[in-house]
Motif scaffolding. Structure first.
Motif, mmCIF file in Angstrom:
data_model
loop_
_atom_site.group_PDB
_atom_site.id
_atom_site.type_symbol
_atom_site.label_atom_id
_atom_site.label_comp_id
_atom_site.label_asym_id
_atom_site.label_seq_id
_atom_site.Cartn_x
_atom_site.Cartn_y
_atom_site.Cartn_z
ATOM 1 N N UNK A 4 41.386 58.521 -43.475
ATOM 2 C CA UNK A 4 40.628 57.507 -44.219
ATOM 3 C C UNK A 4 40.197 56.381 -43.291
ATOM 4 N N UNK A 5 40.665 56.414 -42.019
ATOM 5 C CA UNK A 5 40.239 55.430 -41.038
ATOM 6 C C UNK A 5 41.278 54.401 -40.674
ATOM 7 N N UNK A 6 42.476 54.475 -41.261
ATOM 8 C CA UNK A 6 43.522 53.526 -40.895
ATOM 9 C C UNK A 6 44.081 53.893 -39.525
ATOM 10 N N UNK A 7 44.439 52.905 -38.747
ATOM 11 C CA UNK A 7 45.015 53.162 -37.431
ATOM 12 C C UNK A 7 46.498 53.489 -37.573
ATOM 13 N N UNK A 37 41.844 64.653 -35.903
ATOM 14 C CA UNK A 37 41.610 63.413 -35.159
ATOM 15 C C UNK A 37 40.131 63.010 -35.220
ATOM 16 N N UNK A 38 39.227 63.977 -35.161
ATOM 17 C CA UNK A 38 37.795 63.689 -35.216
ATOM 18 C C UNK A 38 37.426 63.050 -36.560
ATOM 19 N N UNK A 43 35.904 58.119 -39.630
ATOM 20 C CA UNK A 43 36.243 57.170 -40.707
ATOM 21 C C UNK A 43 36.493 55.769 -40.140
ATOM 22 N N UNK A 44 37.128 55.703 -38.958
ATOM 23 C CA UNK A 44 37.394 54.414 -38.320
ATOM 24 C C UNK A 44 36.083 53.723 -37.952
ATOM 25 N N UNK A 47 34.381 52.116 -40.867
ATOM 26 C CA UNK A 47 34.964 50.845 -41.310
ATOM 27 C C UNK A 47 34.305 49.659 -40.616
ATOM 28 N N UNK A 48 33.673 49.906 -39.483
ATOM 29 C CA UNK A 48 32.955 48.846 -38.784
ATOM 30 C C UNK A 48 33.845 48.023 -37.869
ATOM 31 N N UNK A 49 33.214 47.202 -37.038
ATOM 32 C CA UNK A 49 33.973 46.433 -36.049
ATOM 33 C C UNK A 49 34.769 45.275 -36.658
ATOM 34 N N UNK A 50 34.403 44.850 -37.869
ATOM 35 C CA UNK A 50 35.082 43.706 -38.480
ATOM 36 C C UNK A 50 36.027 44.136 -39.599
ATOM 37 N N UNK A 51 36.651 45.294 -39.447
ATOM 38 C CA UNK A 51 37.569 45.781 -40.470
ATOM 39 C C UNK A 51 38.844 44.930 -40.496
#
Length: 194
Positions: A4-7, A37-38, A43-44, A47-51
């Protein structure tokens, strides 16, 4: 959560697990599900640079704790920690003014009173409120408006000039609504005849 894009750091914080454990789990998952991983990277990026990152949440928590403790936002004139927080808030304000701050961050920052108000603006508003208090006291004591030309004291002159400026701003529709309302409430007959 990962796809989902969470680190990994965000997942570890949310699940209250060691980050090394999360990395190990993700490494195993990639082994059994190629392309895992891809999907995360895509997804990350979405989320954009200002997530809202874990570090961003931590700074927000620090700013809120500072406000709760001191009853004000951090200032650039404080110690290193306070200056650092003040700089962080100023950066959020700058992004907000440029419409680059995502709605998620704006919502979270809403718990921090005055975060989006420029420090100089805050100082100017405080100075204006002090002048208003002096103006109210003058009118209550002298039972008249302060004059800026034929004044009796230097204090009256300062207040007369201030009042004259309020008249001019009102006439030019440059007086902010909250100031106009405050003046009308405090001294209903303050307006010039123009």
């Amino acid at each position: 959560m990962f796809i989902a894009g969470l680190t990994a750091r965000e997942i570890a914080d949310l699940c209250k697990k060691n980050i090394a454990t999360v990395h190990l789990h993700l490494k195993k998952r990639e082994k059994y599900e190629p392309g895992f991983y891809i999907k995360h990277v895509e997804a990350l990026e979405a989320r954009g640079p200002h997530r809202v990152t874990t570090q961003w949440r931590r700074r927000m928590r620090e700013a809120h704790e500072f406000y709760s403790t001191h009853g004000r936002l951090p200032l650039r004139a404080g110690d290193f920690s306070e200056r650092s927080l003040a700089t962080w808030i100023a950066e959020q304000r700058r992004l907000y003014d440029r419409n680059e701050l995502p709605q998620a961050k704006i919502s979270l920052l809403g718990a921090l009173p005055g975060w989006n108000v420029n420090e100089r603006t805050q100082e100017n508003e405080m100075r204006w409120r002090k002048k208003l208090a002096l103006f109210i006291a003058f009118v209550a004591t002298e039972h008249r408006m302060p004059r800026y030309r034929t004044y009796a004291t230097q204090e009256e002159h300062v207040l007369g000039v201030w009042l004259h400026n309020q008249h001019q701003r009102r006439a030019q529709n440059r007086l902010e609504l909250w100031k106009l309302e405050a003046l009308n409430k405090a001294v209903p007959g303050w307006r010039s005849r123009s």
